[in-house]
Write a protein that holds these residues in place. Structure first.
Motif, PDB file in Angstrom:
ATOM      1  N   MET A   1     -17.636 -64.990  47.950  1.00 60.79           N
ATOM      2  CA  MET A   1     -17.327 -64.398  49.258  1.00 60.79           C
ATOM      3  C   MET A   1     -16.231 -63.347  49.140  1.00 60.79           C
ATOM      4  O   MET A   1     -16.323 -62.255  49.713  1.00 60.79           O
ATOM      5  CB  MET A   1     -16.891 -65.492  50.237  1.00 60.79           C
ATOM      6  CG  MET A   1     -17.953 -66.496  50.601  1.00 60.79           C
ATOM      7  SD  MET A   1     -17.262 -67.773  51.693  1.00 60.79           S
ATOM      8  CE  MET A   1     -18.467 -69.077  51.464  1.00 60.79           C
TER       9      MET A   1
ATOM     10  N   ILE B   1     -22.389 -64.615  54.536  1.00 63.57           N
ATOM     11  CA  ILE B   1     -21.008 -64.722  54.051  1.00 63.57           C
ATOM     12  C   ILE B   1     -20.035 -64.692  55.226  1.00 63.57           C
ATOM     13  O   ILE B   1     -19.095 -65.501  55.300  1.00 63.57           O
ATOM     14  CB  ILE B   1     -20.703 -63.591  53.054  1.00 63.57           C
ATOM     15  CG1 ILE B   1     -21.513 -63.782  51.778  1.00 63.57           C
ATOM     16  CG2 ILE B   1     -19.204 -63.523  52.736  1.00 63.57           C
ATOM     17  CD1 ILE B   1     -21.465 -62.596  50.832  1.00 63.57           C
TER      18      ILE B   1
ATOM     19  N   ASP C   1     -18.306 -70.547  45.389  1.00 59.26           N
ATOM     20  CA  ASP C   1     -18.771 -69.943  46.641  1.00 59.26           C
ATOM     21  C   ASP C   1     -17.683 -69.066  47.258  1.00 59.26           C
ATOM     22  O   ASP C   1     -17.959 -67.955  47.736  1.00 59.26           O
ATOM     23  CB  ASP C   1     -19.188 -71.031  47.636  1.00 59.26           C
ATOM     24  CG  ASP C   1     -20.487 -71.712  47.228  1.00 59.26           C
ATOM     25  OD1 ASP C   1     -21.237 -71.116  46.422  1.00 59.26           O
ATOM     26  OD2 ASP C   1     -20.746 -72.826  47.712  1.00 59.26           O
TER      27      ASP C   1
ATOM     28  N   LEU D   1     -17.282 -67.675  56.283  1.00 63.06           N
ATOM     29  CA  LEU D   1     -15.838 -67.435  56.436  1.00 63.06           C
ATOM     30  C   LEU D   1     -15.386 -67.749  57.859  1.00 63.06           C
ATOM     31  O   LEU D   1     -14.344 -68.383  58.074  1.00 63.06           O
ATOM     32  CB  LEU D   1     -15.512 -65.983  56.088  1.00 63.06           C
ATOM     33  CG  LEU D   1     -15.628 -65.596  54.613  1.00 63.06           C
ATOM     34  CD1 LEU D   1     -15.564 -64.079  54.446  1.00 63.06           C
ATOM     35  CD2 LEU D   1     -14.528 -66.261  53.780  1.00 63.06           C
TER      36      LEU D   1
ATOM     37  N   VAL E   1     -20.401 -57.510  52.507  1.00 61.87           N
ATOM     38  CA  VAL E   1     -20.444 -58.801  53.196  1.00 61.87           C
ATOM     39  C   VAL E   1     -21.734 -58.928  53.995  1.00 61.87           C
ATOM     40  O   VAL E   1     -22.033 -58.101  54.861  1.00 61.87           O
ATOM     41  CB  VAL E   1     -19.230 -58.961  54.127  1.00 61.87           C
ATOM     42  CG1 VAL E   1     -19.317 -60.259  54.919  1.00 61.87           C
ATOM     43  CG2 VAL E   1     -17.935 -58.915  53.314  1.00 61.87           C
TER      44      VAL E   1
END
Length: 429
Positions: A202, A215, A198, A219, A211
């Motif tokens: 990202m 995502i 994962d 983050l 992005v």
């Protein structure tokens, strides 16, 4: 071929082995690229230990050179700082002899090398080896890096004007030498730094500027946790943020601050000083060297701890204490004439100071090539360079080690259009 301990001989993946065989078994110029953590450094290390060729490793910065056991490009070729253009390249007998022994020149972190410097390397090798009609004087050139990471740093207005008139872009891949010789591009795809699929996904999205909200939310959720008080280096976009963090860490150390004042002559206005005008230190301070040492005891980027301060400063580097003296930096100014398309250079100032700065935090630019288990990423008010966010995030081995001083924004994801065009051309070959 060098002999090394077993632990310094990394096992290559199948794709890394194919690249090694290409470099070792041919004279082709090769650009080894790939996402952060795909094992470019592992492959380079294996190449340095196992090649049968006379191989020299270089890099554009002291930190990058230290990481790969190499020498900075400017030091290796004795090149001046700044745009070199068509100015004469001075070479003494020692440099000529060295350059004549090279079979293969490796340049690591090539994304920070500009087109002018790449052409200067080509011209230096042709000149030293007296083979003016052969690209790189017959030397095989192997480049390592990721152009989706940090771009070369632009100079002042005159230098930018020079690049606009002479090059398609500042990037190494737009150097004139590549019009004469082919660069074979190999992209590594297996990620070794991060093991969480994962997180890899990202980072790849950040790399290509794709992005999604999902995502970004993932983050930002991970990065919103409180940062540890010790053990996490801060990666910041701006020097002023780095200085503020370092000053706070210095204040926490016992004892009084001692200050070394720089001596400045001539004109040093306009751009940042090469070191602090007032360098504040204490015993126990973590510091970074800002210049290569002529005796090879440290390079630009070496980190150590201050052990004693007198008229000079003593710094412990990996258990060995060195006495450090002040050094002088010269500032040059370039003048550019659009009519003649010529650059001239003159010395306009000197700056003398200990080649040290505090190092509890570093700029993202100086972190390139490093790996951290945990880091505080400080993007400040805005990201101002393509690849900056990707470099910062991809230094981390896992999402669990990420701490953000503020949430990521869409404007933080910047990809250079010259890079997109180059990589598209490369993949069509």
């Amino acid at each position: 071929m060098r002999t090394s301990p077993a632990e310094e001989r990394p096992t290559l993946s199948a794709e890394q082995q194919r690249v090694f065989d290409l470099v070792e078994g041919t004279r082709k110029h090769v650009f080894v690229t790939g996402r952060a953590g795909t094992g470019k450094s592992t492959l380079l290390n294996h190449l340095s230990w196992n090649t049968e060729k006379q191989l020299v490793i270089s890099a554009p910065t002291g930190v990058a050179a230290l990481n790969v056991g190499g020498q900075t490009i400017h030091s290796l070729f004795r090149l001046p700082i700044g745009v070199i253009a068509d100015h004469d390249i001075e070479q003494n007998a020692e440099v000529r002899k060295l350059l004549n022994t090279i079979d293969t020149l490796v340049i690591d972190e090539v994304s920070m090398v500009n087109a002018d410097l790449m052409d200067a390397i080509d011209r230096s090798l042709r000149q030293a080896r007296q083979r003016p009609l052969e690209a790189f004087g017959g030397v095989q050139v192997v480049l390592f890096g990721d152009p989706y990471q940090l771009a070369p740093v632009p100079g002042d207005g005159d230098e930018r004007a020079y690049f606009r008139d002479h090059y398609r872009s500042m990037w190494f891949f737009d150097a004139k030498v590549w019009e004469e010789t082919q660069l074979e591009i190999v992209e590594l795809t297996e990620i070794h730094r991060q093991h969480d699929d994962d997180f890899k996904f990202m980072l790849n999205a950040v790399r290509f500027g794709m992005v999604t909200k999902e995502i970004a939310d993932a983050l930002n959720t991970a990065g919103a946790r409180p940062a540890p008080t010790e053990g996490a280096i801060t990666l910041a976009t701006r020097n002023d943020s780095v200085n503020r963090i370092n000053q706070a860490a210095l204040a926490r150390l016992p004892g009084r601050v001692l200050t070394a004042k720089a001596e400045i002559s001539g004109d040093f206005a306009g751009r940042a000083y090469p070191a602090d005008v007032s360098l504040e230190l204490k015993n126990g301070a973590q510091v970074m060297f800002l210049r290569n040492d002529s005796e090879g005891r440290w390079v630009n980027g070496t980190v150590g701890t201050v052990t004693k301060i007198d008229s000079t400063v003593w710094v412990d580097v990996d258990g060995e204490v060195h006495e450090v003296d002040p050094v002088a930096w010269e500032k040059h100014r370039y003048s550019y004439s659009p009519e003649s398309k010529q650059l001239t250079k003159e010395v306009i100032g000197e700056f003398t100071q200990f080649p040290l700065r505090l190092a509890w935090a570093v700029t993202i630019h100086k972190s390139q090539g490093q790996t951290y288990d945990q880091a505080v990423v400080d993007l400040g008010s805005r990201v101002f360079s393509p690849g900056q966010t990707y470099v910062a995030l991809s230094r981390l081995t896992s999402l669990e080690g990420l701490y953000l001083t503020r949430p990521l924004r869409p404007s933080d994801i910047i990809v250079d259009q010259s890079v997109l065009a180059f990589m598209r051309r490369a993949l069509r070959r």
